[in-house]
Design a protein around this motif. Sequence first.
Motif, PDB file in Angstrom:
ATOM      1  N   ARG A 130       0.851  -1.188   0.000  1.00 53.87           N
ATOM      2  CA  ARG A 130       0.000   0.000   0.000  1.00 53.87           C
ATOM      3  C   ARG A 130       0.887   1.239   0.000  1.00 53.87           C
ATOM      4  NH1 ARG A 130      -2.773  -3.577  -1.226  1.00 53.87           N
ATOM      5  NH2 ARG A 130      -4.629  -4.364  -0.192  1.00 53.87           N
ATOM      6  N   TRP A 131       0.295   2.396  -0.272  1.00 50.41           N
ATOM      7  CA  TRP A 131       1.049   3.645  -0.361  1.00 50.41           C
ATOM      8  C   TRP A 131       0.534   4.640   0.653  1.00 50.41           C
ATOM      9  CZ3 TRP A 131       5.276   3.455  -3.172  1.00 50.41           C
ATOM     10  CH2 TRP A 131       5.371   2.493  -4.153  1.00 50.41           C
ATOM     11  N   ARG A 132       1.451   5.412   1.213  1.00 49.57           N
ATOM     12  CA  ARG A 132       1.110   6.457   2.172  1.00 49.57           C
ATOM     13  C   ARG A 132       1.704   7.779   1.667  1.00 49.57           C
ATOM     14  NH1 ARG A 132      -0.378   7.085   7.438  1.00 49.57           N
ATOM     15  NH2 ARG A 132      -0.667   4.851   7.581  1.00 49.57           N
ATOM     16  N   PRO A 133       0.883   8.813   1.614  1.00 48.12           N
ATOM     17  CA  PRO A 133       1.421  10.100   1.161  1.00 48.12           C
ATOM     18  C   PRO A 133       2.401  10.687   2.169  1.00 48.12           C
ATOM     19  CG  PRO A 133      -0.900  10.296   1.752  1.00 48.12           C
ATOM     20  CD  PRO A 133      -0.541   8.855   1.868  1.00 48.12           C
ATOM     21  N   ARG A 134       3.430  11.319   1.652  1.00 45.90           N
ATOM     22  CA  ARG A 134       4.452  11.935   2.500  1.00 45.90           C
ATOM     23  C   ARG A 134       4.663  13.382   2.053  1.00 45.90           C
ATOM     24  NH1 ARG A 134       6.634   8.064   6.018  1.00 45.90           N
ATOM     25  NH2 ARG A 134       7.349   9.952   7.048  1.00 45.90           N
ATOM     26  N   ALA A 135       5.632  14.011   2.644  1.00 42.01           N
ATOM     27  CA  ALA A 135       5.880  15.437   2.390  1.00 42.01           C
ATOM     28  C   ALA A 135       6.355  15.666   0.955  1.00 42.01           C
ATOM     29  CB  ALA A 135       6.922  15.967   3.368  1.00 42.01           C
ATOM     30  N   GLY A 190       4.842  15.905  -1.862  1.00 41.84           N
ATOM     31  CA  GLY A 190       4.236  15.170  -2.965  1.00 41.84           C
ATOM     32  C   GLY A 190       4.759  13.770  -3.174  1.00 41.84           C
ATOM     33  N   ARG A 191       5.504  13.276  -2.240  1.00 45.52           N
ATOM     34  CA  ARG A 191       6.067  11.937  -2.395  1.00 45.52           C
ATOM     35  C   ARG A 191       5.165  10.897  -1.742  1.00 45.52           C
ATOM     36  NH1 ARG A 191      12.351  13.400  -1.087  1.00 45.52           N
ATOM     37  NH2 ARG A 191      12.622  14.786  -2.867  1.00 45.52           N
ATOM     38  N   ALA A 192       5.524   9.628  -1.941  1.00 43.25           N
ATOM     39  CA  ALA A 192       4.777   8.529  -1.329  1.00 43.25           C
ATOM     40  C   ALA A 192       5.772   7.462  -0.878  1.00 43.25           C
ATOM     41  CB  ALA A 192       3.783   7.931  -2.316  1.00 43.25           C
ATOM     42  N   THR A 193       5.440   6.795   0.211  1.00 42.82           N
ATOM     43  CA  THR A 193       6.271   5.683   0.672  1.00 42.82           C
ATOM     44  C   THR A 193       5.415   4.419   0.726  1.00 42.82           C
ATOM     45  OG1 THR A 193       5.807   6.182   2.987  1.00 42.82           O
ATOM     46  CG2 THR A 193       7.806   7.117   2.063  1.00 42.82           C
TER      47      THR A 193
END
Length: 114
Positions: free
Chosen positions: A84-89, A91-94
Motif C-alpha cells: 500500500r502507499w502512504r502520502p508523505r511530504a 508530494g512523495r509517497a512511501t
Amino acid sequence: MKANAKARHVRQSPYKVRRVLDLVRGLPVDEARVVLEHTPRRAADPILKCLDSAVANAEHNLAAEAEELVVVEAFADEGPTLKRWRPRARGRATRIHKRTCHITIIVADSEEDA
C-alpha cells in the motif's frame, strides 16, 4: 500418527505470530489451549482456531483421543505481502508493507514422542 492444520493468509506478520507459537510448541493440547486463552496477544486467536482444527482432524481422520495429543510442530511461514502507499511530504509517497503469514500446527499422540 500425525494430524495437521493450516491457517493461511492470516493478516499479521509472521514475526509476531512466532512469538506466540513458541509458547505452545511441545505442550499437550489441553495445556496449549489454556496458554492461548490467557495470552493477551492478537495472534493467539487464529492460533487457537488452527489448534482446534488440528485436534478435530486427528479425532476424525485418525481416531485419536484429544487428551493424548501433543503439539509436535508449530511454525509460521511468510505469506503474500500487501503493498500500500502512504502520502508523505513534498508530494512523495512511501510504501507500506502489510504482511501476512501461514500458520501450521502438527499434533501427534504422546506415545510417538517416547
